[in-house]
Design a protein around this motif. Sequence first.
Motif, PDB file in Angstrom:
ATOM      1  N   TYR A 177      -3.027   6.710   2.944  1.00 35.26           N
ATOM      2  CA  TYR A 177      -3.500   7.076   4.121  1.00 35.26           C
ATOM      3  C   TYR A 177      -4.980   6.451   4.268  1.00 35.26           C
ATOM      4  O   TYR A 177      -5.442   5.988   5.161  1.00 35.26           O
ATOM      5  CB  TYR A 177      -3.843   8.568   3.865  1.00 35.26           C
ATOM      6  CG  TYR A 177      -2.358   9.286   4.135  1.00 35.26           C
ATOM      7  CD1 TYR A 177      -1.630   9.209   5.247  1.00 35.26           C
ATOM      8  CD2 TYR A 177      -2.105   9.959   3.215  1.00 35.26           C
ATOM      9  CE1 TYR A 177      -0.552   9.815   5.373  1.00 35.26           C
ATOM     10  CE2 TYR A 177      -0.672  10.522   3.359  1.00 35.26           C
ATOM     11  CZ  TYR A 177       0.089  10.723   4.288  1.00 35.26           C
ATOM     12  OH  TYR A 177       1.135  11.227   4.646  1.00 35.26           O
ATOM     13  N   TRP A 178      -5.568   6.263   3.171  1.00 37.22           N
ATOM     14  CA  TRP A 178      -7.036   5.885   3.072  1.00 37.22           C
ATOM     15  C   TRP A 178      -7.174   4.470   3.268  1.00 37.22           C
ATOM     16  O   TRP A 178      -7.936   3.834   3.854  1.00 37.22           O
ATOM     17  CB  TRP A 178      -7.990   6.369   2.116  1.00 37.22           C
ATOM     18  CG  TRP A 178      -7.950   5.744   0.655  1.00 37.22           C
ATOM     19  CD1 TRP A 178      -7.376   6.529  -0.244  1.00 37.22           C
ATOM     20  CD2 TRP A 178      -8.328   4.820   0.106  1.00 37.22           C
ATOM     21  NE1 TRP A 178      -7.385   5.868  -1.341  1.00 37.22           N
ATOM     22  CE2 TRP A 178      -8.065   4.625  -1.243  1.00 37.22           C
ATOM     23  CE3 TRP A 178      -9.121   3.596   0.373  1.00 37.22           C
ATOM     24  CZ2 TRP A 178      -8.150   3.664  -2.083  1.00 37.22           C
ATOM     25  CZ3 TRP A 178      -9.331   2.443  -0.017  1.00 37.22           C
ATOM     26  CH2 TRP A 178      -8.673   2.403  -1.442  1.00 37.22           C
ATOM     27  N   TYR A 179      -6.074   3.773   2.944  1.00 37.38           N
ATOM     28  CA  TYR A 179      -5.843   2.323   2.961  1.00 37.38           C
ATOM     29  C   TYR A 179      -5.901   1.881   4.426  1.00 37.38           C
ATOM     30  O   TYR A 179      -6.562   1.374   5.253  1.00 37.38           O
ATOM     31  CB  TYR A 179      -4.798   1.748   2.166  1.00 37.38           C
ATOM     32  CG  TYR A 179      -4.600   0.260   2.349  1.00 37.38           C
ATOM     33  CD1 TYR A 179      -5.412  -0.703   1.693  1.00 37.38           C
ATOM     34  CD2 TYR A 179      -3.701  -0.041   3.552  1.00 37.38           C
ATOM     35  CE1 TYR A 179      -5.001  -2.004   1.988  1.00 37.38           C
ATOM     36  CE2 TYR A 179      -3.118  -1.662   3.694  1.00 37.38           C
ATOM     37  CZ  TYR A 179      -3.912  -2.517   2.922  1.00 37.38           C
ATOM     38  OH  TYR A 179      -3.962  -3.608   2.994  1.00 37.38           O
ATOM     39  N   GLN A 180      -4.954   2.637   5.218  1.00 35.11           N
ATOM     40  CA  GLN A 180      -4.792   2.565   6.569  1.00 35.11           C
ATOM     41  C   GLN A 180      -5.888   2.910   7.382  1.00 35.11           C
ATOM     42  O   GLN A 180      -6.415   2.309   8.361  1.00 35.11           O
ATOM     43  CB  GLN A 180      -3.440   3.272   7.091  1.00 35.11           C
ATOM     44  CG  GLN A 180      -2.359   2.888   6.512  1.00 35.11           C
ATOM     45  CD  GLN A 180      -1.204   3.742   6.873  1.00 35.11           C
ATOM     46  OE1 GLN A 180      -1.042   4.105   8.295  1.00 35.11           O
ATOM     47  NE2 GLN A 180      -0.291   4.165   6.053  1.00 35.11           N
ATOM     48  N   MET A 181      -6.621   3.968   7.194  1.00 33.08           N
ATOM     49  CA  MET A 181      -7.804   4.397   7.790  1.00 33.08           C
ATOM     50  C   MET A 181      -9.091   3.201   7.742  1.00 33.08           C
ATOM     51  O   MET A 181      -9.652   2.974   8.406  1.00 33.08           O
ATOM     52  CB  MET A 181      -8.302   5.849   7.423  1.00 33.08           C
ATOM     53  CG  MET A 181      -7.483   6.819   7.961  1.00 33.08           C
ATOM     54  SD  MET A 181      -6.729   6.895   9.409  1.00 33.08           S
ATOM     55  CE  MET A 181      -8.575   7.119  10.246  1.00 33.08           C
TER      56      MET A 181
ATOM     57  N   THR B  19      -6.521   7.518  -5.579  1.00 30.88           N
ATOM     58  CA  THR B  19      -6.996   8.676  -4.479  1.00 30.88           C
ATOM     59  C   THR B  19      -8.418   8.344  -4.394  1.00 30.88           C
ATOM     60  O   THR B  19      -8.948   8.012  -5.349  1.00 30.88           O
ATOM     61  CB  THR B  19      -6.586  10.044  -4.815  1.00 30.88           C
ATOM     62  OG1 THR B  19      -6.968  10.313  -6.309  1.00 30.88           O
ATOM     63  CG2 THR B  19      -4.964  10.172  -5.053  1.00 30.88           C
ATOM     64  N   LEU B  20      -8.714   8.774  -3.127  1.00 29.44           N
ATOM     65  CA  LEU B  20     -10.067   8.959  -2.748  1.00 29.44           C
ATOM     66  C   LEU B  20     -10.437  10.022  -2.058  1.00 29.44           C
ATOM     67  O   LEU B  20      -9.968  10.348  -1.104  1.00 29.44           O
ATOM     68  CB  LEU B  20     -10.240   7.515  -1.734  1.00 29.44           C
ATOM     69  CG  LEU B  20     -11.810   7.499  -1.184  1.00 29.44           C
ATOM     70  CD1 LEU B  20     -12.704   6.939  -2.203  1.00 29.44           C
ATOM     71  CD2 LEU B  20     -12.007   6.490   0.023  1.00 29.44           C
TER      72      LEU B  20
ATOM     73  N   TYR C 259       0.900  -1.170   0.164  1.00 28.36           N
ATOM     74  CA  TYR C 259       0.023   0.026  -0.057  1.00 28.36           C
ATOM     75  C   TYR C 259       0.952   1.300   0.036  1.00 28.36           C
ATOM     76  O   TYR C 259       0.339   2.268   0.289  1.00 28.36           O
ATOM     77  CB  TYR C 259      -0.869  -0.207   1.059  1.00 28.36           C
ATOM     78  CG  TYR C 259      -0.429   0.060   2.495  1.00 28.36           C
ATOM     79  CD1 TYR C 259      -0.085   1.130   3.176  1.00 28.36           C
ATOM     80  CD2 TYR C 259      -0.176  -1.128   3.098  1.00 28.36           C
ATOM     81  CE1 TYR C 259       0.403   1.253   4.523  1.00 28.36           C
ATOM     82  CE2 TYR C 259       0.474  -1.262   4.459  1.00 28.36           C
ATOM     83  CZ  TYR C 259       0.625   0.064   5.152  1.00 28.36           C
ATOM     84  OH  TYR C 259       1.328   0.012   6.309  1.00 28.36           O
ATOM     85  N   ALA C 260       2.049   1.225  -0.056  1.00 29.74           N
ATOM     86  CA  ALA C 260       3.116   2.554  -0.209  1.00 29.74           C
ATOM     87  C   ALA C 260       3.024   3.011  -1.638  1.00 29.74           C
ATOM     88  O   ALA C 260       3.952   2.864  -2.370  1.00 29.74           O
ATOM     89  CB  ALA C 260       4.587   2.124   0.192  1.00 29.74           C
ATOM     90  N   LYS C 261       1.900   3.692  -2.083  1.00 28.50           N
ATOM     91  CA  LYS C 261       1.594   4.345  -3.153  1.00 28.50           C
ATOM     92  C   LYS C 261       0.727   5.310  -2.833  1.00 28.50           C
ATOM     93  O   LYS C 261      -0.260   5.363  -2.043  1.00 28.50           O
ATOM     94  CB  LYS C 261       1.191   3.213  -4.242  1.00 28.50           C
ATOM     95  CG  LYS C 261       0.104   2.440  -3.882  1.00 28.50           C
ATOM     96  CD  LYS C 261      -0.096   1.289  -4.855  1.00 28.50           C
ATOM     97  CE  LYS C 261      -1.179   0.193  -4.361  1.00 28.50           C
ATOM     98  NZ  LYS C 261      -1.383  -0.792  -5.068  1.00 28.50           N
TER      99      LYS C 261
END
Length: 88
Positions: free
Chosen positions: A51-55, A43-44, A37-39
């Motif tokens: 960021y949104w993947y982690q959230m 975008t959302l 997920y380091a990309k």
Amino acid sequence: MQEAPHVSRGPVVTPVRVVIALCLFSPFVAMLWVGSYAKVEPTLIGVPFFYWYQMAWVLISTVLTMIAYRLWQRDQRTRKASDGGASR
């Protein structure tokens, strides 16, 4: 006639307990595998993927922990009922 003393069973691996372990372990794997997920894209609403993947995993982890807790409660009730019925 004397009854044999009740011997408590140790930890038992059951399919329910495997599911519980997977529910609790999967968020760790998802977060520790940073390369996945380091990309920036996709975008959302202008928020980079990183960021949104982690959230999203905060919410997913909450649901998985809740499922694991409910399964654990059910497993303990079942185990207690089977132990109670066997010792009488």
